[in-house]
Design a protein around this motif. Structure first.
Motif, PDB file in Angstrom:
ATOM      1  N   UNK A  42       0.774  -1.227   0.000  1.00  8.64           N
ATOM      2  CA  UNK A  42       0.000   0.000   0.000  1.00  8.64           C
ATOM      3  C   UNK A  42       0.806   1.278   0.000  1.00  8.64           C
ATOM      4  N   UNK A  43       2.111   1.151  -0.101  1.00 14.96           N
ATOM      5  CA  UNK A  43       2.970   2.340  -0.084  1.00 14.96           C
ATOM      6  C   UNK A  43       3.796   2.425  -1.353  1.00 14.96           C
ATOM      7  N   UNK A  44       4.340   3.605  -1.590  1.00  9.65           N
ATOM      8  CA  UNK A  44       5.201   3.782  -2.749  1.00  9.65           C
ATOM      9  C   UNK A  44       6.595   3.227  -2.441  1.00  9.65           C
ATOM     10  N   UNK A  45       7.304   2.902  -3.501  1.00 12.32           N
ATOM     11  CA  UNK A  45       8.682   2.468  -3.347  1.00 12.32           C
ATOM     12  C   UNK A  45       9.506   3.609  -2.759  1.00 12.32           C
ATOM     13  N   UNK A  46      10.404   3.298  -1.829  1.00 14.17           N
ATOM     14  CA  UNK A  46      11.221   4.332  -1.191  1.00 14.17           C
ATOM     15  C   UNK A  46      12.689   3.924  -1.157  1.00 14.17           C
ATOM     16  N   UNK A  47      13.502   4.938  -1.102  1.00 15.60           N
ATOM     17  CA  UNK A  47      14.948   4.769  -1.021  1.00 15.60           C
ATOM     18  C   UNK A  47      15.337   4.245   0.349  1.00 15.60           C
ATOM     19  N   UNK A  48      16.299   3.317   0.385  1.00 12.60           N
ATOM     20  CA  UNK A  48      16.820   2.790   1.639  1.00 12.60           C
ATOM     21  C   UNK A  48      18.288   3.166   1.815  1.00 12.60           C
ATOM     22  N   UNK A  49      19.099   2.880   0.797  1.00 10.97           N
ATOM     23  CA  UNK A  49      20.535   3.138   0.898  1.00 10.97           C
ATOM     24  C   UNK A  49      21.131   3.197  -0.497  1.00 10.97           C
ATOM     25  N   UNK A  50      22.203   3.967  -0.632  1.00 17.75           N
ATOM     26  CA  UNK A  50      22.919   4.041  -1.899  1.00 17.75           C
ATOM     27  C   UNK A  50      24.417   3.985  -1.643  1.00 17.75           C
ATOM     28  N   UNK A  51      25.137   3.629  -2.693  1.00 20.04           N
ATOM     29  CA  UNK A  51      26.588   3.519  -2.599  1.00 20.04           C
ATOM     30  C   UNK A  51      27.197   4.001  -3.906  1.00 20.04           C
ATOM     31  N   UNK A  52      28.321   4.706  -3.810  1.00 19.85           N
ATOM     32  CA  UNK A  52      28.981   5.251  -4.993  1.00 19.85           C
ATOM     33  C   UNK A  52      29.661   4.134  -5.797  1.00 19.85           C
ATOM     34  N   UNK A  53      30.064   4.417  -7.035  1.00 18.85           N
ATOM     35  CA  UNK A  53      30.580   3.351  -7.911  1.00 18.85           C
ATOM     36  C   UNK A  53      31.739   2.547  -7.344  1.00 18.85           C
ATOM     37  N   UNK A  54      32.670   3.214  -6.673  1.00 22.77           N
ATOM     38  CA  UNK A  54      33.822   2.494  -6.113  1.00 22.77           C
ATOM     39  C   UNK A  54      33.606   2.107  -4.656  1.00 22.77           C
ATOM     40  N   UNK A  55      32.440   2.416  -4.120  1.00 23.04           N
ATOM     41  CA  UNK A  55      32.137   2.054  -2.748  1.00 23.04           C
ATOM     42  C   UNK A  55      32.691   2.988  -1.701  1.00 23.04           C
ATOM     43  N   UNK A  56      33.138   4.178  -2.117  1.00 26.67           N
ATOM     44  CA  UNK A  56      33.774   5.084  -1.167  1.00 26.67           C
ATOM     45  C   UNK A  56      32.773   5.919  -0.389  1.00 26.67           C
ATOM     46  N   UNK A  57      31.560   6.013  -0.886  1.00 25.16           N
ATOM     47  CA  UNK A  57      30.536   6.791  -0.204  1.00 25.16           C
ATOM     48  C   UNK A  57      29.252   6.006  -0.076  1.00 25.16           C
ATOM     49  N   UNK A  58      28.616   6.124   1.090  1.00 25.88           N
ATOM     50  CA  UNK A  58      27.329   5.466   1.319  1.00 25.88           C
ATOM     51  C   UNK A  58      26.356   6.459   1.928  1.00 25.88           C
ATOM     52  N   UNK A  59      25.095   6.265   1.628  1.00 25.70           N
ATOM     53  CA  UNK A  59      24.059   7.180   2.083  1.00 25.70           C
ATOM     54  C   UNK A  59      22.846   6.343   2.502  1.00 25.70           C
ATOM     55  N   UNK A  60      22.154   6.837   3.535  1.00 22.87           N
ATOM     56  CA  UNK A  60      21.058   6.044   4.087  1.00 22.87           C
ATOM     57  C   UNK A  60      19.836   6.903   4.346  1.00 22.87           C
ATOM     58  N   UNK A  61      18.677   6.297   4.178  1.00 22.70           N
ATOM     59  CA  UNK A  61      17.455   6.921   4.640  1.00 22.70           C
ATOM     60  C   UNK A  61      17.489   6.960   6.164  1.00 22.70           C
ATOM     61  N   UNK A  62      16.793   7.906   6.735  1.00 18.91           N
ATOM     62  CA  UNK A  62      16.791   8.017   8.198  1.00 18.91           C
ATOM     63  C   UNK A  62      16.359   6.712   8.862  1.00 18.91           C
ATOM     64  N   UNK A  63      15.434   6.019   8.249  1.00 16.55           N
ATOM     65  CA  UNK A  63      14.928   4.765   8.824  1.00 16.55           C
ATOM     66  C   UNK A  63      15.989   3.665   8.856  1.00 16.55           C
ATOM     67  N   UNK A  64      17.033   3.809   8.034  1.00 23.24           N
ATOM     68  CA  UNK A  64      18.056   2.773   7.928  1.00 23.24           C
ATOM     69  C   UNK A  64      19.351   3.120   8.671  1.00 23.24           C
ATOM     70  N   UNK A  65      19.526   4.363   8.991  1.00 21.30           N
ATOM     71  CA  UNK A  65      20.780   4.803   9.617  1.00 21.30           C
ATOM     72  C   UNK A  65      21.026   4.076  10.939  1.00 21.30           C
ATOM     73  N   UNK A  66      22.251   3.587  11.096  1.00 23.62           N
ATOM     74  CA  UNK A  66      22.624   2.922  12.335  1.00 23.62           C
ATOM     75  C   UNK A  66      22.253   1.451  12.393  1.00 23.62           C
ATOM     76  N   UNK A  67      21.407   0.995  11.464  1.00 31.04           N
ATOM     77  CA  UNK A  67      20.986  -0.414  11.481  1.00 31.04           C
ATOM     78  C   UNK A  67      21.371  -1.162  10.202  1.00 31.04           C
ATOM     79  N   UNK A  68      21.369  -0.469   9.074  1.00 31.55           N
ATOM     80  CA  UNK A  68      21.645  -1.097   7.779  1.00 31.55           C
ATOM     81  C   UNK A  68      23.007  -0.650   7.258  1.00 31.55           C
ATOM     82  N   UNK A  69      23.667  -1.547   6.510  1.00 32.41           N
ATOM     83  CA  UNK A  69      24.937  -1.224   5.880  1.00 32.41           C
ATOM     84  C   UNK A  69      24.906  -1.715   4.437  1.00 32.41           C
TER      85      UNK A  69
END
Length: 124
Positions: A42-69
């Motif tokens: 019942x919800x729209x697709x949402x972003x969870x986490x992203x990673x740069x091409x070489x893996x040097x940068x990662x970004x997280x949705x607030x819901x995932x921070x501290x729990x997901x890698x």
């Protein structure tokens, strides 16, 4: 032909962990940022986490921070999502995708072609 094959989902109890994998093909893997997304019923697709091409940068949705890698192995054309301390609200189908060159790492859309996803169900 672009292919995205997600795996690793399952039924777990709250507080447990899962590791998702996504095998990607059809694009030059290490030239693209990659992202994990999820869609709950019942919800729209949402972003969870992203990673740069070489893996040097990662970004997280607030819901995932501290729990997901998020991580990637460019030799295997595979991106991973380690999910710890799972909560009931993490229940969703999880998808990976290549990021478009125009995508923001904190609000990505991904390309139009998606895989089948992998179901994650967290029970109490």
């Amino acid at each position: 032909q672009v292919q995205l094959v997600e795996s690793g989902g399952g039924l777990v109890q709250a507080g447990e962990s899962l590791r998702l994998s996504c095998a990607a093909s059809g694009r030059t893997f290490d030239s693209y940022g990659m992202g994990w997304f999820r869609q709950a019923p019942g919800k729209e697709r949402e972003f969870v986490a992203t990673i740069t091409p070489k893996g040097l940068g990662t970004y997280y949705a607030n819901s995932a921070k501290g729990r997901f890698t998020i991580s990637r192995d460019n030799a295997k054309n595979t991106v991973y999502l380690q999910m710890n301390w799972l909560k009931l609200e993490d229940t969703a189908v999880y998808y990976c995708n290549y990021l478009r060159p125009s995508d923001s790492y904190i609000n990505p859309q991904g390309f139009d072609s998606w895989g089948q996803g992998t179901q994650v169900t967290v029970s109490s």
